[in-house]
Design a protein around this motif. Structure first.
Motif, PDB file in Angstrom:
ATOM      1  N   VAL A 121      11.916  -7.201 -14.855  1.00 42.96           N
ATOM      2  CA  VAL A 121      11.773  -5.877 -14.238  1.00 42.96           C
ATOM      3  C   VAL A 121      12.604  -5.800 -12.951  1.00 42.96           C
ATOM      4  O   VAL A 121      13.301  -4.821 -12.694  1.00 42.96           O
ATOM      5  N   LEU A 124      16.206  -5.303 -13.716  1.00 40.05           N
ATOM      6  CA  LEU A 124      16.505  -3.914 -14.070  1.00 40.05           C
ATOM      7  C   LEU A 124      16.545  -3.012 -12.828  1.00 40.05           C
ATOM      8  O   LEU A 124      17.420  -2.157 -12.699  1.00 40.05           O
ATOM      9  N   ILE A 125      15.599  -3.229 -11.898  1.00 43.75           N
ATOM     10  CA  ILE A 125      15.560  -2.397 -10.691  1.00 43.75           C
ATOM     11  C   ILE A 125      16.851  -2.581  -9.887  1.00 43.75           C
ATOM     12  O   ILE A 125      17.467  -1.618  -9.436  1.00 43.75           O
ATOM     13  N   GLY A 153      12.016  -0.590  -4.290  1.00 45.84           N
ATOM     14  CA  GLY A 153      12.011  -1.545  -5.396  1.00 45.84           C
ATOM     15  C   GLY A 153      11.272  -2.818  -5.055  1.00 45.84           C
ATOM     16  O   GLY A 153      10.540  -3.363  -5.879  1.00 45.84           O
ATOM     17  N   ASP A 156       7.535  -2.968  -5.299  1.00 45.83           N
ATOM     18  CA  ASP A 156       7.029  -3.020  -6.664  1.00 45.83           C
ATOM     19  C   ASP A 156       6.717  -4.450  -7.129  1.00 45.83           C
ATOM     20  O   ASP A 156       5.908  -4.646  -8.019  1.00 45.83           O
ATOM     21  N   ILE A 159       3.100  -5.615  -7.326  1.00 43.57           N
ATOM     22  CA  ILE A 159       2.327  -4.787  -8.267  1.00 43.57           C
ATOM     23  C   ILE A 159       2.696  -5.154  -9.699  1.00 43.57           C
ATOM     24  O   ILE A 159       1.821  -5.298 -10.559  1.00 43.57           O
ATOM     25  N   VAL A 160       4.000  -5.317  -9.958  1.00 46.56           N
ATOM     26  CA  VAL A 160       4.425  -5.682 -11.314  1.00 46.56           C
ATOM     27  C   VAL A 160       3.826  -7.033 -11.692  1.00 46.56           C
ATOM     28  O   VAL A 160       3.272  -7.196 -12.783  1.00 46.56           O
ATOM     29  N   THR A 163       0.134  -6.726 -12.412  1.00 49.47           N
ATOM     30  CA  THR A 163      -0.128  -5.985 -13.648  1.00 49.47           C
ATOM     31  C   THR A 163       0.174  -6.831 -14.873  1.00 49.47           C
ATOM     32  O   THR A 163      -0.624  -6.896 -15.810  1.00 49.47           O
ATOM     33  N   TRP A 167      -2.106  -8.108 -17.883  1.00 50.81           N
ATOM     34  CA  TRP A 167      -1.746  -7.625 -19.207  1.00 50.81           C
ATOM     35  C   TRP A 167      -1.714  -8.762 -20.210  1.00 50.81           C
ATOM     36  O   TRP A 167      -2.206  -8.653 -21.323  1.00 50.81           O
TER      37      TRP A 167
ATOM     38  N   PRO B 171      11.967   1.185 -14.591  1.00 53.26           N
ATOM     39  CA  PRO B 171      11.497  -0.144 -14.185  1.00 53.26           C
ATOM     40  C   PRO B 171      10.450  -0.106 -13.085  1.00 53.26           C
ATOM     41  O   PRO B 171       9.524  -0.913 -13.084  1.00 53.26           O
ATOM     42  N   VAL B 172      10.565   0.867 -12.162  1.00 56.24           N
ATOM     43  CA  VAL B 172       9.614   0.902 -11.054  1.00 56.24           C
ATOM     44  C   VAL B 172       8.215   1.294 -11.530  1.00 56.24           C
ATOM     45  O   VAL B 172       7.215   0.788 -11.016  1.00 56.24           O
ATOM     46  N   VAL B 173       8.135   2.184 -12.540  1.00 51.30           N
ATOM     47  CA  VAL B 173       6.793   2.617 -12.967  1.00 51.30           C
ATOM     48  C   VAL B 173       6.192   1.726 -14.067  1.00 51.30           C
ATOM     49  O   VAL B 173       5.155   2.077 -14.623  1.00 51.30           O
ATOM     50  N   VAL B 174       6.826   0.584 -14.342  1.00 56.42           N
ATOM     51  CA  VAL B 174       6.259  -0.338 -15.337  1.00 56.42           C
ATOM     52  C   VAL B 174       4.764  -0.600 -15.111  1.00 56.42           C
ATOM     53  O   VAL B 174       3.976  -0.515 -16.058  1.00 56.42           O
ATOM     54  N   PRO B 175       4.327  -0.889 -13.872  1.00 54.89           N
ATOM     55  CA  PRO B 175       2.886  -1.124 -13.703  1.00 54.89           C
ATOM     56  C   PRO B 175       2.029   0.063 -14.129  1.00 54.89           C
ATOM     57  O   PRO B 175       0.955  -0.129 -14.710  1.00 54.89           O
ATOM     58  N   VAL B 178       1.995   0.222 -18.061  1.00 54.03           N
ATOM     59  CA  VAL B 178       1.141  -0.836 -18.625  1.00 54.03           C
ATOM     60  C   VAL B 178      -0.333  -0.494 -18.403  1.00 54.03           C
ATOM     61  O   VAL B 178      -1.143  -0.545 -19.334  1.00 54.03           O
ATOM     62  N   SER B 179      -0.680  -0.111 -17.157  1.00 53.93           N
ATOM     63  CA  SER B 179      -2.082   0.178 -16.849  1.00 53.93           C
ATOM     64  C   SER B 179      -2.583   1.384 -17.630  1.00 53.93           C
ATOM     65  O   SER B 179      -3.710   1.373 -18.138  1.00 53.93           O
TER      66      SER B 179
END
Lengths: 226, 224, 45
Positions: A121, A124-125, A153, A156, A159-160, A163, A167, B171-175, B178-179
């Motif tokens: 991720v 990509l950012i 970026g 994030d 948080i990524v 998550t 997941w 890419p930034v809103v991936v979290p 997923v959530s």
């Protein structure tokens, strides 16, 4: 480039070279082969420092982006952008060496594990960061936009990571190898991390120097046009 | 504070009025989102065993891509008619403009979701009335709008602006994606509240962090 | 000595990319320096 810079760069290149030779010696000759996963475990000594450097690179970008928006000095933009460039290259290496390591150990190229996925991720950012920079309608806007992406970026990342961790609860990489880190292994890892950190600093100095030169060319062109 | 709110509402209402007259964004986004829903249902099949696993994914792909189309339009419309310059001439704080545009984008996305979601639930023979799903959608769309408003203001000033927004945004809103998918899975499975709490927490954290961060950096995106 | 191929592949990739990047930077630096010199020369005239 003045004398002081040349001296500093000379020392850094010398240090980087010496550390890299030491790192290679330790990885291939000094450190004993890990018992369970065998010779392939030696990828670890370069994979982890490369991952560390790419994270460091994006952190430096985050800081320099804030400083650029605050102080508006071109040098912070140059450092931020150079750092992203190096960071993206190193993240690419993480994403290549990770699967090369995973395939013989776990029998699979890719797992959606938190670290690998976060790296993907991030990659990509920061590719988007470089794209915005090159596609901005004017350089000044590109610098401001990329600084914003450098800040937004980076926020994030945690948080990524969190998550993805939630997941995919099955988590193969928490056990890197069974025996744990012995002292020679830790020593080797630390030398490798030092070597790659110096390499990172060198590459950023070199690359941000080019950004300054590009700005100089733009300035001279304007003078010439007048 | 109250004054700022009035200004935000004025900007928001300006967008609403334009939209009422032209219906340029809502209709196109709605049609697009429905198409995504249908195409993905064809691609993955709608058997009962598939529903549980793929249905939430299909809904969120439709809402995400619909959202991107809507976000691209909101600033592109301003840019095309040179209205962005006019907006920037307003003697208001840049953060006010951000919140006004944010409220507009959020409302558009919510309007689309209000239509798309029941159709989606009906297509997959799921119960239509799901208040918990509404909560998931609101939280996710706040996240989309907070990041999306910032990035669409940015992308509009680059060449290749139509492709720039999704490249930055996704890419930034991936979290959030997923959530949202995970929370939707638990809602559709009728699992207890506790199971979706983690995902709600992640989305709330994301929303707050990005609302604050975007409010702070928005002025650097729109300054001339 | 199994998996030696994987190990070699990983190290080759790392070194190839790092050296490639250093080479790229140096060539770019030379090119930019030439441009700066040319511009300075034409301005002085």
């Amino acid at each position: 480039m003045n004398g002081k810079h040349a001296l500093r760069n000379g020392i850094l290149w010398g240090l980087g070279f010496a550390l890299m030779i030491a790192a290679l010696y330790m990885v291939f000759i000094y450190v004993p082969t890990e018992k369970h996963t065998g010779i392939i475990q030696r990828i670890f000594y370069f994979h982890v420092p490369v991952a560390w450097v790419s994270f460091l690179a994006f952190f430096i970008t985050f800081i320099s982006s804030i400083l650029y928006l605050w102080k508006r000095q071109t040098k912070w933009d140059a450092i931020a952008c150079a750092s992203v460039e190096v960071g993206v290259i190193f993240t690419t290496l993480v994403l290549i060496t990770g699967p090369i390591w995973a395939k013989p150990v776990w029998g699979i190229w890719w797992t959606w594990d938190a670290r690998l996925t976060t790296s993907l991720v991030l990659w990509l950012i920061y590719i988007a960061y470089l794209l915005v920079r090159s596609l901005a309608t004017e350089p000044a806007k590109g610098a401001r936009y990329s600084a914003v992406i450098g800040i937004v970026g980076f926020i994030d990342v945690p948080i990524v990571f969190l998550t993805v961790n939630m997941w995919r609860t099955q988590h193969p990489t928490t056990i890197i190898f069974e025996g744990g880190l012995t002292t020679p292994m830790l020593m080797t890892l630390l030398v490798c991390i030092a070597a790659f950190t110096v390499l990172y600093v060198l590459l950023v100095i070199q690359s941000s120097g080019l950004k300054t030169m590009e700005a100089e060319i733009r300035r001279l062109r304007i003078i010439k046009a007048e | 504070m109250n004054k700022a709110f009035t200004k935000i509402f004025t900007i928001f209402w300006k967008d609403m009025l334009t939209e009422f007259r032209t219906r340029e964004i809502i209709i196109s986004v709605l049609v697009f989102a429905l198409l995504v829903l249908v195409i993905f249902s064809f691609a993955f099949g709608t058997g009962a065993d598939m529903t549980e696993m793929t249905a939430p994914g299909i809904l969120w792909v439709a809402l995400t891509f619909g959202g991107i189309i809507g976000l691209t339009r909101t600033f592109a419309v301003e840019k095309e008619n040179s209205r962005l310059e006019g907006l920037m001439l307003c003697p208001v704080d840049r953060a006010v403009i951000y919140w006004g545009k944010l409220a507009g984008s959020f409302t558009f996305m919510l309007a689309v979701a209000v239509v798309v979601t029941p159709i989606f639930l009906a297509l997959f023979n799921l119960p239509i009335f799901l208040p918990r799903l509404a909560l998931v959608i609101v939280l996710a769309l706040i996240g989309f709008a907070s990041v999306g408003t910032l990035f669409s203001a940015l992308a509009v000033n680059t060449r290749a602006r139509d492709i720039m927004l999704p490249i930055l945004f996704l890419p930034v809103v991936v979290p959030v994606i997923v959530s949202a998918v995970k929370a939707t899975v638990t809602v559709l499975a009728g699992a207890p509240w506790g199971d979706m709490l983690t995902w709600l927490q992640i989305m709330i954290a994301f929303d707050i962090i990005y609302l604050v961060a975007a409010t702070l950096v928005f002025e650097f995106v729109v300054e001339e | 000595m199994e998996n030696l191929g994987y190990l070699l592949a990983a190290y080759t990739v790392i070194w190839a990319v790092v050296f490639g990047y250093i080479l790229f930077l140096q060539r770019k630096q030379r090119r930019l320096q030439r441009q700066i010199d040319a511009l300075k020369g034409s301005i002085e005239k």
